[in-house]
Design a protein around this motif. Structure first.
Motif, PDB file in Angstrom:
ATOM      1  N   GLN A 167     -12.065  -8.847 -46.861  1.00  0.00           N
ATOM      2  CA  GLN A 167     -13.279  -8.047 -46.480  1.00  0.00           C
ATOM      3  C   GLN A 167     -14.307  -7.748 -46.843  1.00  0.00           C
ATOM      4  O   GLN A 167     -13.994  -7.781 -48.607  1.00  0.00           O
ATOM      5  N   THR A 209      -9.067 -16.794 -33.303  1.00  0.00           N
ATOM      6  CA  THR A 209     -10.094 -17.169 -33.174  1.00  0.00           C
ATOM      7  C   THR A 209     -10.466 -18.344 -32.996  1.00  0.00           C
ATOM      8  O   THR A 209      -9.800 -19.536 -33.249  1.00  0.00           O
ATOM      9  N   ARG A 211     -12.975 -22.023 -33.019  1.00  0.00           N
ATOM     10  CA  ARG A 211     -13.930 -23.043 -34.111  1.00  0.00           C
ATOM     11  C   ARG A 211     -15.040 -23.837 -33.173  1.00  0.00           C
ATOM     12  O   ARG A 211     -14.826 -24.451 -32.133  1.00  0.00           O
TER      13      ARG A 211
HETATM   14  C1  LIG Z   1     -16.369 -13.881 -47.156  1.00  0.00           C
HETATM   15  C2  LIG Z   1     -15.701 -12.808 -45.681  1.00  0.00           C
HETATM   16  C3  LIG Z   1     -15.186 -11.683 -45.824  1.00  0.00           C
HETATM   17  C4  LIG Z   1     -14.800 -11.038 -44.907  1.00  0.00           C
HETATM   18  N1  LIG Z   1     -15.081  -9.352 -44.017  1.00  0.00           N
HETATM   19  C5  LIG Z   1     -14.520  -8.873 -43.560  1.00  0.00           C
HETATM   20  C6  LIG Z   1     -14.541  -7.201 -42.673  1.00  0.00           C
HETATM   21  O1  LIG Z   1     -15.142  -6.756 -44.065  1.00  0.00           O
HETATM   22  N2  LIG Z   1     -13.175  -7.233 -42.198  1.00  0.00           N
HETATM   23  C7  LIG Z   1     -12.664  -8.052 -41.186  1.00  0.00           C
HETATM   24  O2  LIG Z   1     -11.910  -6.688 -40.596  1.00  0.00           O
HETATM   25  N3  LIG Z   1     -12.433  -8.857 -41.370  1.00  0.00           N
HETATM   26  C8  LIG Z   1     -13.567 -10.005 -41.925  1.00  0.00           C
HETATM   27  N4  LIG Z   1     -13.285 -11.257 -42.697  1.00  0.00           N
HETATM   28  C9  LIG Z   1     -12.566 -11.777 -41.610  1.00  0.00           C
HETATM   29  C10 LIG Z   1     -13.222 -12.678 -40.328  1.00  0.00           C
HETATM   30  O3  LIG Z   1     -14.171 -11.816 -39.596  1.00  0.00           O
HETATM   31  C11 LIG Z   1     -12.834 -14.086 -39.906  1.00  0.00           C
HETATM   32  O4  LIG Z   1     -12.318 -14.740 -41.200  1.00  0.00           O
HETATM   33  C12 LIG Z   1     -13.215 -14.195 -39.047  1.00  0.00           C
HETATM   34  O5  LIG Z   1     -13.426 -13.956 -37.780  1.00  0.00           O
HETATM   35  C13 LIG Z   1     -12.346 -15.590 -38.898  1.00  0.00           C
HETATM   36  O6  LIG Z   1     -11.276 -15.242 -38.181  1.00  0.00           O
HETATM   37  P1  LIG Z   1     -10.041 -16.156 -39.362  1.00  0.00           P
HETATM   38  O7  LIG Z   1      -9.737 -15.475 -40.675  1.00  0.00           O
HETATM   39  O8  LIG Z   1      -8.787 -14.908 -38.710  1.00  0.00           O
HETATM   40  O9  LIG Z   1      -9.530 -17.315 -38.862  1.00  0.00           O
HETATM   41  C14 LIG Z   1     -14.404 -11.770 -43.486  1.00  0.00           C
HETATM   42  C15 LIG Z   1     -14.025 -13.075 -43.695  1.00  0.00           C
HETATM   43  C16 LIG Z   1     -14.932 -13.605 -44.877  1.00  0.00           C
HETATM   44  C17 LIG Z   1     -14.183 -15.002 -45.856  1.00  0.00           C
END
Ligand SMILES: Cc1cc2nc3c(=O)[nH]c(=O)nc-3n(C[C@H](O)[C@H](O)[C@H](O)COP(=O)(O)O)c2cc1C
Length: 222
Positions: A167, A209, A211
């Motif tokens: 997050q 999700t 890719r």
């Molecule tokens: C550095 C980073 C910050 C992220 N921040 C948030 C966030 O604040 N809130 C959230 O719900 N998801 C957050 N995510 C999750 C991403 O939305 C998620 O990784 C992306 O949609 C791909 O989905 P998956 O992780 O299920 O493969 C973050 C991911 C990363 C890598």
């Protein structure tokens, strides 16, 4: 778990039960994560893991700040604005989440609730905060190191049956986190990671999700 299975089984989970991860398992996954590579092996991450009351106190402070719409003051700039293909993927990701949370685009109250879930740590019994110190001039490379660490940590968690959500959102109130942890502003907050055992009944956890294809992202040369 086979490595490829762990990679594919890791998703961002946004609904947790109150069951805590035991102390021994906690130490095992964080020890495993410390084997992540970093530039010149400097290992720039400083990690604080909050559980139980410490996690709940932090959650209440974050919720109060977010509910009162206290202005964000992240240590590292964050706007969340993208364009082109990146914007499309961002929209796809938000719409996918809302669909699984029962949120419609035209319902601002539900959209606000979805955003607020971040500051509730999705009910997780643990949150980890990853800091770096302000002595690094090469921020972009530093962020790469933290990414290596975070993904290694999430995969270690997946292997141990623990779900997580990285997050940026919770890093927007770094002063609150530093105050609660009693650390000085020399430590800069890069990201948070809510984690625990996932709530199978929470439909947000059914989000998967997509890719882009290898052809679109990766060129092979010989
Ligand atoms: C550095 C980073 C910050 C992220 N921040 C948030 C966030 O604040 N809130 C959230 O719900 N998801 C957050 N995510 C999750 C991403 O939305 C998620 O990784 C992306 O949609 C791909 O989905 P998956 O992780 O299920 O493969 C973050 C991911 C990363 C890598």
């Amino acid at each position: 778990m086979e490595f490829a299975d762990a990679v594919r089984a890791r998703h961002s989970y946004r609904g947790f039960t109150s069951r805590q991860v035991d102390g021994k398992t906690l130490k095992q996954v964080f020890e495993l994560a410390s084997w992540a590579p970093s530039n010149c092996n400097v290992q720039p991450w400083h990690v604080h893991v909050l559980s139980g009351d410490a996690c709940d106190r932090m959650r209440e402070k974050m919720k109060a700040a977010a509910s009162a719409e206290v202005a964000f003051n992240p240590d590292f700039p964050w706007q969340g604005k993208f364009s082109g293909d990146y914007k499309e993927r961002q929209i796809c990701s938000a719409l996918g989440l809302w669909e699984h949370q029962g949120v419609t685009r035209d319902n601002p109250a539900k959209r606000a609730w979805s955003w607020m879930r971040n500051f509730e740590f999705f009910d997780a019994p643990h949150i980890a905060f990853i800091f770096v110190t302000d002595e690094f001039p090469e921020l972009v490379r530093l962020a790469g190191d933290v990414g290596m660490y975070a993904q290694t940590l999430m995969l270690a968690m997946t292997d141990a049956g623990i779900g997580s959500c990285p997050q940026t959102s919770v890093s927007c109130y770094p002063d609150l986190v530093r105050e609660e942890l009693g650390i000085d502003s020399h430590y800069k907050l890069m990201m948070g990671l809510s984690f625990g055992y996932i709530d199978e009944a929470d439909s947000a956890n059914n989000l998967r999700t997509e890719r882009d294809s290898l052809e679109k992202t990766t060129s092979f040369h010989s």
